[in-house]
Design an enzyme around this catalytic site. Structure first.
Site, PDB file in Angstrom:
ATOM      1  N   HIS B  49       0.818  -1.215   0.000  1.00  0.00           N
ATOM      2  CA  HIS B  49       0.000   0.000   0.000  1.00  0.00           C
ATOM      3  C   HIS B  49       0.851   1.265   0.000  1.00  0.00           C
ATOM      4  O   HIS B  49       1.877   1.321   0.659  1.00  0.00           O
ATOM      5  CB  HIS B  49      -0.897   0.010   1.241  1.00  0.00           C
ATOM      6  CG  HIS B  49      -1.988  -1.009   1.183  1.00  0.00           C
ATOM      7  ND1 HIS B  49      -3.140  -0.836   0.455  1.00  0.00           N
ATOM      8  CD2 HIS B  49      -2.096  -2.226   1.763  1.00  0.00           C
ATOM      9  CE1 HIS B  49      -3.916  -1.900   0.591  1.00  0.00           C
ATOM     10  NE2 HIS B  49      -3.299  -2.766   1.381  1.00  0.00           N
ATOM     11  N   LYS B 252     -15.642  -2.220   2.879  1.00  0.00           N
ATOM     12  CA  LYS B 252     -14.229  -2.051   2.596  1.00  0.00           C
ATOM     13  C   LYS B 252     -14.055  -2.150   1.092  1.00  0.00           C
ATOM     14  O   LYS B 252     -14.925  -2.641   0.387  1.00  0.00           O
ATOM     15  CB  LYS B 252     -13.436  -3.164   3.281  1.00  0.00           C
ATOM     16  CG  LYS B 252     -13.231  -2.922   4.756  1.00  0.00           C
ATOM     17  CD  LYS B 252     -12.317  -1.751   4.991  1.00  0.00           C
ATOM     18  CE  LYS B 252     -10.973  -2.213   5.544  1.00  0.00           C
ATOM     19  NZ  LYS B 252     -10.076  -1.078   5.734  1.00  0.00           N
TER      20      LYS B 252
END
Lengths: 415, 497
Positions: B49, B252
């Protein structure tokens, strides 16, 4: 060295093609991925092979050794343990195949190419069966390889999902080896395997066939499949609440269909027929998009019999010979074959009108007292009892084909 | 002094690798599984990420470690020859409400100093990623996002640890932590007692249970399940960037990733399960449908269902504290926790390792080794080599010319190298999954229907093991139940050893 034909695949189709070419004095080479010739029939120890081609009832190995022995007699060249990386359609008379084998990377060149790489099995993931990724869940073909190539029992309490022929044959194999087959589950209202297999593999052994049922859920215990929840389905294949029952199993065998292996053809730019899942070919079994590339056997379409695959191998070989002699096939105006009403697929997809041609086809639904009609040709054949599981085959004469317009519709109509 | 790391996942192995740099530390990694990375690390979204989704106010440490970890992966993947690529990611918005979400993360990107983040609309967005669904109205582009082979990373770390003198004790479940005189003395395992001066709890989904063994019970862990689908490598359109939906209060994000294996990964769900469901890593019809529905909003055209080659589920450890638990305990002294490593744990792992190293250094004097090898090479993959080199390799060892996986073109040479490497790191027995994760067989279109029996047969010939007794992974997951004809042999029960 430029071979007359590079044949990819040493199974029923590829071997038949090689034999035909060699018998007519041409020089083919077979590219085989395994360490021996023969393909899938090597693991098919049941009878039923050769009825169409030899008028004899043979086992898979007996059948395929007729071809292997002939290949050896004729001195046909073959390469084993060879993996095809790429096919290059270099020119009309040059097809280059790059292979890797224990002897290294090499390019094998032929004036033509016969693609006979067979099929692969559909897996649980493409039919959308969720649950744990546990041991004991195999396709019928893998179970057959385990048992009849390598002597391994995949399970002793077995459920078979799907009623394809390999699954039916495996049901009987399991019983004969002392395992219990709790049933065969088929989502459709009719079996997808041959009638002879329903009778000889299930009925003779008292194995229950659950039509219009499916496996809704699978559970695992200790890393292995342990239970399957079976449910009845309605006409839209939706589970009917309250109809579930659970069976204890240690293996789930999937017989949910085969698909032609066409990856290399696709990479060559060959169009794939969404109905047959194989390449689009003409009545020489030549792909419409790559001249001089012929396709036969289960790579072309899924066949009911190895015999048909071999017949297509002969057909492709004869076409290749014509191609070699003329450096290509004649220019012509093509007639497109279109599956019409109640018809799932028709191969070949294009007819030239320059030759007689076999049509291979399947109906899309069970039909009683129907007729197979090709209106453009004025042809009509009675179908007393037609099932999608039964591959139909008919010969069209050149003169008939010439009567057709741009499209040849093939359909099955009920009376 | 000896340090025992409990858990051979990405967290434990990252920590162990960093600690092998010290002369006065003997590093031992213990895991209940017979191989590395088989827990949380095995099944996740595989993303490195950019860290603009981390809120530095709510989770300052997690944000810091995510950023550090992200940058360290640039080095670690090179040093350890781990499959990785850096395509960048697009957080896609389909409504004005979602654009506000994007803007929120854009703000965080600036605060976290995540480089290169841009808000894109219209032509610019679609030029960057032509496969986006035309309904997408804006995208937050973060060019530093990567995708890694997470289990390949675990394997690489394990090999590097062993190369630097560390040890792995696999297939041993920790039963207790021995404590005396207010300090840890070692760990009791199913394979015997292991003395230790320091113990690191990196037990993933089971970290709370390990902590309790040391008398620490101020947090619990529950599994959060993520379900995934994998599409065949040939599907079109296949996005080149990572695409994901904007996380909202309720949902999510769902990701579309063209992985390092060049397959299209779609998922996950985020299902909170009770803590007694830590083995519920199975897919459900509803879960997979949800993922597909979400993915459809992101991509121009979702490939047909029949091009799905595999589905799977992974469980992520969700700590009751909501954040990473990284502590060096004074009572019992020497008990260290790297627990509750939820998302973005994979990204943060090298950062976490550095942080744990720092905690240890605050308590113990560490002496760096003079010679430490940061490098590890991956298995030789002939298909990646030019033809001349491949020919040389095949001449030396013809197994590299024996292609046993037709779908992915994997040679027997790679399989045998995988076997060798499993032995080297202390894998007690060869498993099918172990081969799959190393040699990349059984992962293609046919999912091993051709190569699994063939490989098993060759292993029987070469290693003298019984085909049926090969396991997929855990105890009980035997490939077969015995030999053909065994069922007629009484009283020997087939399937039992």
């Amino acid at each position: 060295m430029i071979y007359d034909s590079v044949i990819i695949g040493g199974g029923p189709a590829g071997l038949a093609a090689a034999v035909k070419l060699a018998e007519k004095g041409y020089e083919p080479v077979i590219i085989e991925s395994r360490d021996r010739l023969g393909g899938i029939p090597l693991q098919c120890i049941h009878p039923g092979f050769g009825l169409h081609l030899f008028r004899e009832d043979l086992t898979g190995p007996e059948y395929i050794y007729r071809f292997i022995d002939r290949v050896e007699e004729l001195g046909v060249k073959y390469v084993l343990e060879a993996y095809v990386e790429e096919i290059v359609n270099y020119s009309m008379i040059s097809k280059k195949v790059r292979i890797t084998s224990p002897r290294g990377v090499e390019v094998v060149e032929g004036k033509t190419l016969i693609y006979a790489a067979g099929a692969r099995e559909r897996t649980r993931y493409e039919i959308g069966l969720p649950g744990p990724n546990a041991a004991g869940i195999y396709t019928a073909g893998e179970a057959q390889t385990m048992m009849d190539m390598y002597g391994v029992m995949p399970g002793k309490r077995v459920l078979i999902l799907g009623s394809g022929d390999v699954g039916l044959i495996m049901a009987r194999r399991f019983v004969l080896e002392g395992a219990e087959v709790v049933g065969v589950v088929e989502i459709l209202s009719y079996p997808s395997g041959l009638v002879r297999n329903i009778v000889q593999c299930l009925e003779d052994y008292g194995i229950p066939l659950y039509l219009q049922h499916t496996v809704k859920e699978i559970r695992a215990r200790n890393g292995r499949v342990s239970e399957a929840v079976i449910t009845r389905v309605d006409e839209n294949f939706k589970p009917i609440p309250g109809s579930e029952f659970t069976v204890d199993i240690d293996a789930l065998i999937l017989a949910v269909g085969l698909r032609p292996r066409v990856k290399l053809l696709k990479e060559l730019g060959v169009r794939i027929d969404p109905n047959s899942h194989g390449p689009v070919v003409n009545d020489w079994l030549e792909t419409m998009d790559a001249p001089g590339v012929f396709v036969a056997g289960n790579a072309l379409m899924i066949n009911d019999y190895a015999d048909y695959a071999s017949m297509q191998g002969y057909w492709a070989a004869e076409s290749a010979i014509e191609y070699i002699e003329n450096k290509g096939l004649p220019s012509t105006r093509w007639r497109r074959v279109v599956p019409g009403e109640n018809t799932r697929l028709v191969v070949p997809q294009y007819l030239s009108g320059l030759r007689d041609a076999w049509l291979y086809l399947r109906v899309s639904t069970p039909l009683e007292n129907a007729r197979l009609v090709i209106p453009g040709l004025g042809r009509e054949i009675p179908l007393i009892h037609a099932l999608p599981s039964l591959q139909l085959r008919l010969m069209l004469r050149r003169e008939e084909i010439l009567r057709a317009g741009e499209e040849v519709v093939v359909e099955a109509v009920k009376d | 002094m000896r340090i025992v790391v409990i858990g051979a996942g990405i967290t434990g192995l990252s920590i162990a690798r960093v600690l092998t740099r010290y002369d006065n530390l003997e590093v031992v990694v213990v895991d209940k599984n017979p191989d590395v990375g088989w827990g949380v690390s095995k099944a996740n979204t595989s993303i490195i990420h950019p860290c603009h989704e981390e809120d530095p106010d709510k989770h300052p440490l997690r944000t810091k470690l995510c950023l550090e970890g992200h940058d360290k992966w640039y080095e670690w993947t090179r040093e350890l020859d781990i499959r990785v690529k850096w395509p960048g990611e697009i957080m896609a918005a389909t409504s004005e409400e979602e654009i506000r979400v994007l803007e929120h993360y854009y703000e965080l990107a600036i605060r976290n100093r995540v480089p290169g983040v841009r808000l894109l609309r219209g032509e610019e967005l679609f030029r960057l990623e032509p496969t986006l669904n035309p309904e997408v109205i804006a995208g937050l582009y973060a060019p530093s996002a990567g995708t890694i082979d997470p289990i390949g990373a675990c394997i690489a770390l394990a090999e590097n640890i062993v190369d630097n003198g560390g040890r792995l004790l696999l297939g041993r479940r920790v039963k207790g932590i021995r404590v005396g005189d207010y300090r840890v003395l070692g760990v009791e395992t199913t394979g015997g007692f292991i003395q230790a001066d320091l113990v690191v709890n990196a037990a993933g989904l089971y970290a709370d249970e390990i902590s309790r063994m040391a008398g620490i019970s101020d947090y619990t862990i529950h599994p959060r399940r993520g379900q995934y689908l994998i599409y065949d490598r040939t599907v079109q359109p296949k996005p080149s960037r990572i695409i994901h939906s904007a996380p909202t209060q309720k949902t999510k994000g769902v990701y579309l990733v063209n992985t390092v294996g060049e397959v299209l990964l779609v998922g996950p769900t985020a299902e909170d399960l009770p803590s007694n469901m830590r083995d519920a890593n199975y897919t459900t019809r509803e879960g997979l449908e949800y993922v597909l529905k979400q993915a459809m909003k992101l991509i121009r055209k979702l490939p047909p269902r029949e091009l799905v080659i595999r589905t799977y589920a992974g469980l992520r450890p969700e700590p009751s504290t909501g954040s990473f638990i990284l502590r060096f305990h004074e009572d019992p002294w020497g008990f260290i926790e790297a627990a509750g490593i939820r998302s973005p744990g994979l990204t943060a792992a090298p950062g976490i390792a550095g942080y744990i190293e720092k905690l240890i250094r605050e308590h113990v004097e560490l002496k760096p080794r003079e010679k430490w090898n940061p490098y590890r090479r991956d298995i030789t993959r002939p298909k990646m080599l030019p033809a001349t080199e491949r020919n040389r390799l095949i001449r030396e060892n013809p197994d590299y010319g024996r292609i046993i996986c037709q779908c992915e073109g994997v040679s027997l040479g790679e399989v045998m190298e995988a076997v060798k490497r499993m032995k080297k790191i202390g894998v007690p027995e060869v498993t099918l999954d172990g081969l799959k994760f190393r040699a990349h067989i059984m992962v293609g279109r046919c999912q091993g229907t051709f190569c699994r029996p063939l490989t098993s047969f060759i292993l029987q010939e070469r290693l003298g093991l019984e085909i049926w007794s090969l396991k997929f992974n855990l105890e009980g997951s035997f490939y077969g139940v015995g030999r053909v004809k065994d069922l007629f042999k009484k009283p020997v029960e087939a399937g039992e050893k």
